[in-house]
Scaffold this motif. Structure first.
Motif, PDB file in Angstrom:
ATOM      1  N   GLN A   1       4.826   8.661  -2.555  1.00  0.00           N
ATOM      2  CA  GLN A   1       4.980   7.976  -1.059  1.00  0.00           C
ATOM      3  C   GLN A   1       5.342   6.494  -1.114  1.00  0.00           C
ATOM      4  O   GLN A   1       6.058   6.218  -0.324  1.00  0.00           O
ATOM      5  CB  GLN A   1       3.670   8.097  -0.376  1.00  0.00           C
ATOM      6  CG  GLN A   1       3.156   9.299   0.234  1.00  0.00           C
ATOM      7  CD  GLN A   1       2.136   9.421   1.104  1.00  0.00           C
ATOM      8  OE1 GLN A   1       1.312   8.372   0.981  1.00  0.00           O
ATOM      9  NE2 GLN A   1       1.961  10.322   1.996  1.00  0.00           N
ATOM     10  N   ALA A   2       5.016   5.851  -2.359  1.00  0.00           N
ATOM     11  CA  ALA A   2       5.089   4.449  -2.392  1.00  0.00           C
ATOM     12  C   ALA A   2       5.980   4.034  -3.375  1.00  0.00           C
ATOM     13  O   ALA A   2       6.363   2.824  -3.529  1.00  0.00           O
ATOM     14  CB  ALA A   2       3.817   3.670  -2.166  1.00  0.00           C
TER      15      ALA A   2
ATOM     16  N   TYR B   1       0.365   9.094  -3.922  1.00  0.00           N
ATOM     17  CA  TYR B   1       0.787   7.649  -3.823  1.00  0.00           C
ATOM     18  C   TYR B   1       2.052   7.505  -4.636  1.00  0.00           C
ATOM     19  O   TYR B   1       3.173   6.655  -4.047  1.00  0.00           O
ATOM     20  CB  TYR B   1      -0.391   6.572  -4.126  1.00  0.00           C
ATOM     21  CG  TYR B   1      -0.134   5.147  -3.766  1.00  0.00           C
ATOM     22  CD1 TYR B   1      -0.052   4.836  -2.315  1.00  0.00           C
ATOM     23  CD2 TYR B   1       0.063   4.407  -4.742  1.00  0.00           C
ATOM     24  CE1 TYR B   1       0.307   3.538  -1.946  1.00  0.00           C
ATOM     25  CE2 TYR B   1       0.543   3.030  -4.379  1.00  0.00           C
ATOM     26  CZ  TYR B   1       0.566   2.564  -3.076  1.00  0.00           C
ATOM     27  OH  TYR B   1       0.639   1.274  -2.812  1.00  0.00           O
TER      28      TYR B   1
ATOM     29  N   SER C   1      -3.208  -3.653  -3.780  1.00  0.00           N
ATOM     30  CA  SER C   1      -2.648  -2.304  -3.236  1.00  0.00           C
ATOM     31  C   SER C   1      -3.792  -1.255  -3.273  1.00  0.00           C
ATOM     32  O   SER C   1      -3.338  -0.036  -2.691  1.00  0.00           O
ATOM     33  CB  SER C   1      -1.318  -1.942  -3.737  1.00  0.00           C
ATOM     34  OG  SER C   1      -0.519  -2.886  -3.568  1.00  0.00           O
TER      35      SER C   1
ATOM     36  N   ASP D   1      -4.403   0.548  -0.042  1.00  0.00           N
ATOM     37  CA  ASP D   1      -3.293   1.737   0.282  1.00  0.00           C
ATOM     38  C   ASP D   1      -4.118   3.120  -0.151  1.00  0.00           C
ATOM     39  O   ASP D   1      -4.092   4.222   0.363  1.00  0.00           O
ATOM     40  CB  ASP D   1      -2.019   1.437   0.034  1.00  0.00           C
ATOM     41  CG  ASP D   1      -1.423   0.455   0.573  1.00  0.00           C
ATOM     42  OD1 ASP D   1      -1.640   0.146   1.394  1.00  0.00           O
ATOM     43  OD2 ASP D   1      -0.405  -0.149  -0.314  1.00  0.00           O
TER      44      ASP D   1
ATOM     45  N   ARG E   1       8.935  -2.698  -6.402  1.00  0.00           N
ATOM     46  CA  ARG E   1       8.441  -2.739  -4.882  1.00  0.00           C
ATOM     47  C   ARG E   1       8.263  -4.074  -4.612  1.00  0.00           C
ATOM     48  O   ARG E   1       8.769  -4.341  -3.265  1.00  0.00           O
ATOM     49  CB  ARG E   1       6.889  -2.182  -5.176  1.00  0.00           C
ATOM     50  CG  ARG E   1       6.830  -0.678  -5.395  1.00  0.00           C
ATOM     51  CD  ARG E   1       5.735  -0.038  -5.319  1.00  0.00           C
ATOM     52  NE  ARG E   1       5.017  -0.578  -3.858  1.00  0.00           N
ATOM     53  CZ  ARG E   1       3.784  -0.200  -3.692  1.00  0.00           C
ATOM     54  NH1 ARG E   1       2.808   0.137  -4.673  1.00  0.00           N
ATOM     55  NH2 ARG E   1       3.344  -0.535  -2.475  1.00  0.00           N
TER      56      ARG E   1
ATOM     57  N   SER F   1       9.280  -2.885   4.007  1.00  0.00           N
ATOM     58  CA  SER F   1       8.280  -2.315   3.393  1.00  0.00           C
ATOM     59  C   SER F   1       8.413  -2.609   1.775  1.00  0.00           C
ATOM     60  O   SER F   1       9.535  -2.622   1.391  1.00  0.00           O
ATOM     61  CB  SER F   1       8.523  -0.902   3.920  1.00  0.00           C
ATOM     62  OG  SER F   1       7.433  -0.274   2.922  1.00  0.00           O
TER      63      SER F   1
ATOM     64  N   TRP G   1       7.202  -0.069   0.056  1.00  0.00           N
ATOM     65  CA  TRP G   1       7.069   1.353  -0.240  1.00  0.00           C
ATOM     66  C   TRP G   1       8.503   1.731  -0.852  1.00  0.00           C
ATOM     67  O   TRP G   1       9.669   1.363  -0.329  1.00  0.00           O
ATOM     68  CB  TRP G   1       6.657   2.336   0.560  1.00  0.00           C
ATOM     69  CG  TRP G   1       4.927   1.958   0.748  1.00  0.00           C
ATOM     70  CD1 TRP G   1       4.292   0.981   0.589  1.00  0.00           C
ATOM     71  CD2 TRP G   1       4.084   3.214   1.169  1.00  0.00           C
ATOM     72  NE1 TRP G   1       2.981   1.248   0.763  1.00  0.00           N
ATOM     73  CE2 TRP G   1       2.688   2.221   1.168  1.00  0.00           C
ATOM     74  CE3 TRP G   1       4.281   4.364   1.506  1.00  0.00           C
ATOM     75  CZ2 TRP G   1       1.712   3.222   1.494  1.00  0.00           C
ATOM     76  CZ3 TRP G   1       2.949   5.151   2.029  1.00  0.00           C
ATOM     77  CH2 TRP G   1       1.955   4.398   1.793  1.00  0.00           C
TER      78      TRP G   1
END
Length: 573
Positions: A481-482, A478, A447, A450, A185, A3, A5
């Protein structure tokens, strides 16, 4: 692929892996250089971990001039190789690595005497020529010479008697903090283990060899012992402090130079181009930034608090005084919407002036198992990372593949050009205005899907933040979360730029943003309240510091602001 994230679950999994595995490489420092090293290492097939004591890019890498450039002034210092290298990297970033985050921007270079045209024109011609030596050059528009009238049409805010003519050339800009997070990321997507708010407090040794680091999770106080075959110190202005942890000053000495930038509303300066001015010490930029201008910077030695360098009244007046020398309508302190100060990590030389110290970088291997890297400039982060991992490869005994980051797009880059063409379609399907889609594409690239998916699931996230309506509520969620945000300041200061893009520096939006973060980060009411209170106190201290006349007075006030997560006690040898 793992991931990309960097949310709470991913952080917990990274910490668990750090406690259990031995890595090929442990990177200490989550600024642009550390992020670049983590990506370079993991993309060469090395198992990689990275820890950052604070938030990603919370130091120098979120407080720059936001430029991706060759450094026109270094031509005057005859540092042609540094300029050529930086322009090559500029081309890669614009075309391959991050076309969604890096974009062209024009700059006007005015001159006050006609004889300067030949001198400045020759320098800019060489600048463009060096860019053309790179096969990755995007083909930015060539520079052009302007008469006084032509320059005033581009930059009407200039005083007519302040210039005899000008040269206009092109460079590029980036949201520096967002870029760092995107690099991290991308590294996570290739398998790197990454954790913010984890501080190295000492190095593990087996004889003379460094074999990892003792670290502390600053969120919980838990200790974690991270074993690695090679450790890379990418701590920037904290380089000397890290070297002390292995016993002594070491091979690299870094001096910090403070750079202060002012943010003013776009309507205060009437112009369709950025501007660069020569000063007695360095250069001053006026840089377009959305609905604002960024004006900076200063260049003064700093030996006080490294975590939160303070801007003083003298710094603000210096910038205003210099830009007002050429503006038809001078700017006053009431026009300043935001202020930020950062520290450049400069390699110490013979000069006493920080403006004369080197922007080159250096890599050292002071003891077996430890690699140090320092110096350099934001634009050449990828080259610095490649050199550091080459040193790691040497320490591992070779047989490590060559770097591939010059052809590795970051998260969000793939498909960006097509999505930019489809922005009207995206607007119709999402119900957002096309300008909102453009904003999201410039921040997230591909992205964006998302973020739009979150809005489909929770339509309330499609509303703008009250008091900072350039940003949607979804962007706050976001960020946690990411994008690795752990605290309110992380979001208001770095995942967004609300802290310097609004008159109240984010105070009005703090409660709404904290409530949104609470759901992701599992804060109770008390923690949510504390986050807002700590942010407010930080802004109050920052504003009070900016009323002080000296660095010492400003630092005493700003350094006294409480931290939401205090540092751990570092173990000295």
């Amino acid at each position: 692929m793992a991931s990309t994230w960097l949310g709470p679950k991913e952080r917990a999994a990274s910490l668990a892996a750090m406690a259990e595995e031995e890595f090929d490489v442990l990177v200490v420092g989550g600024g642009i250089v550390g992020a670049g090293i983590a990506l370079d290492a993991v993309s060469r097939g090395l198992s990689t971990a990275l820890i950052e004591a604070r938030d990603f890019a919370s130091g120098t890498s979120s407080r720059s001039s936001k430029l991706i450039h060759g450094g026109l002034r270094y031509l005057e210092q005859l540092d042609f190789e540094l300029v050529r290298e930086a322009l090559h990297e500029r081309g890669l970033l614009l075309t391959t690595i991050a076309p969604h985050l890096v974009r062209p921007v024009p700059f006007l270079f005015p001159f006050s005497h006609h004889w300067e045209r030949a001198y400045i024109g020759a320098g800019v011609t060489l600048y463009d020529a060096l860019a053309l030596t790179s096969r990755n050059n995007r083909g930015l528009p060539a520079h052009r010479h302007l008469t006084r009238s032509g320059a005033l049409r581009v930059f009407p805010a200039l005083r007519r008697d302040a210039l005899a003519g000008a040269v206009q050339y092109w460079d590029a800009q980036v949201d520096d903090a967002r870029f760092v997070t995107t690099v991290l990321r991308t590294a996570a997507g290739l398998g790197a283990r990454i954790a913010p708010r984890v501080q190295a407090v000492g190095f593990l040794r087996e004889g003379e060899h460094v074999v990892g680091a003792d670290a502390r999770d600053l969120e919980t106080g838990d200790e974690v012992r991270i074993r690695a075959r090679q450790v890379v110190n990418a701590a920037g202005v904290w380089t000397d402090d890290i070297q002390e942890m292995v016993g002594g000053r070491g091979q690299i000495h870094v001096r910090a130079s403070k750079g202060v930038h002012l943010v003013v509303p776009r309507d205060r300066i009437q112009a369709s181009s950025g501007m660069i001015l020569r000063t007695e010490k360095s250069v001053l930029f006026v840089i377009p930034w959305g609905r604002h201008w960024i004006i900076g910077t200063t260049d003064t030695a700093w030996d006080l608090d490294k975590e939160n360098p303070a801007a003083s009244r003298a710094d603000i007046d210096y910038v205003l005084d210099h830009v007002n020398q050429v503006l038809r309508t001078p700017l006053g302190r009431d026009d300043v919407e935001g202020v930020y100060a950062g520290l450049r990590p400069l390699l110490s030389g013979e000069s006493e002036q920080t403006s004369k110290l080197s922007r080159e970088h250096t890599v050292a291997h002071p003891v077996p198992g430890l690699v140090l890297i320092a110096g350099g400039k934001y634009t050449t982060y990828r080259v610095m990372a490649e050199d550091a991992v080459d040193a790691v490869a040497h320490g591992l005994g070779g047989a490590v593949p060559a770097s591939v980051t010059d052809r590795l797009p970051l998260v969000g880059a793939d498909g960006f050009a097509a999505l930019a063409n489809q922005r009207h379609v995206l607007a119709r399907h999402s119900g957002l205005h096309v300008s909102r889609i453009g904003h999201l594409l410039r921040r997230y690239g591909s992205s964006i899907h998302d973020v739009l998916a979150m809005i489909r699931d929770r339509p309330d996230l499609g509303r703008p933040l009250a008091g900072a309506d350039d940003y949607l509520r979804a962007e706050v969620v976001y960020a946690a979360q990411a994008e690795g945000a752990r605290h309110l300041e992380d979001v208001l200061s770095r995942r967004t730029r609300i802290s310097f893009e609004t008159w109240d520096r984010g105070i009005a939006v703090a409660e709404e943003a904290a409530d949104l973060l609470a759901g992701v980060l599992e804060w109770d009411e008390e923690q949510t309240r504390r986050e807002v209170e700590f942010y407010r106190k930080g802004i109050e201290a920052e504003r009070a510091a900016q009323e002080q006349d000296t660095d010492q007075e400003a630092d005493a006030i700003q350094h006294g602001a409480p931290e939401i997560v205090p540092d751990a006690q570092v173990r000295r040898p």
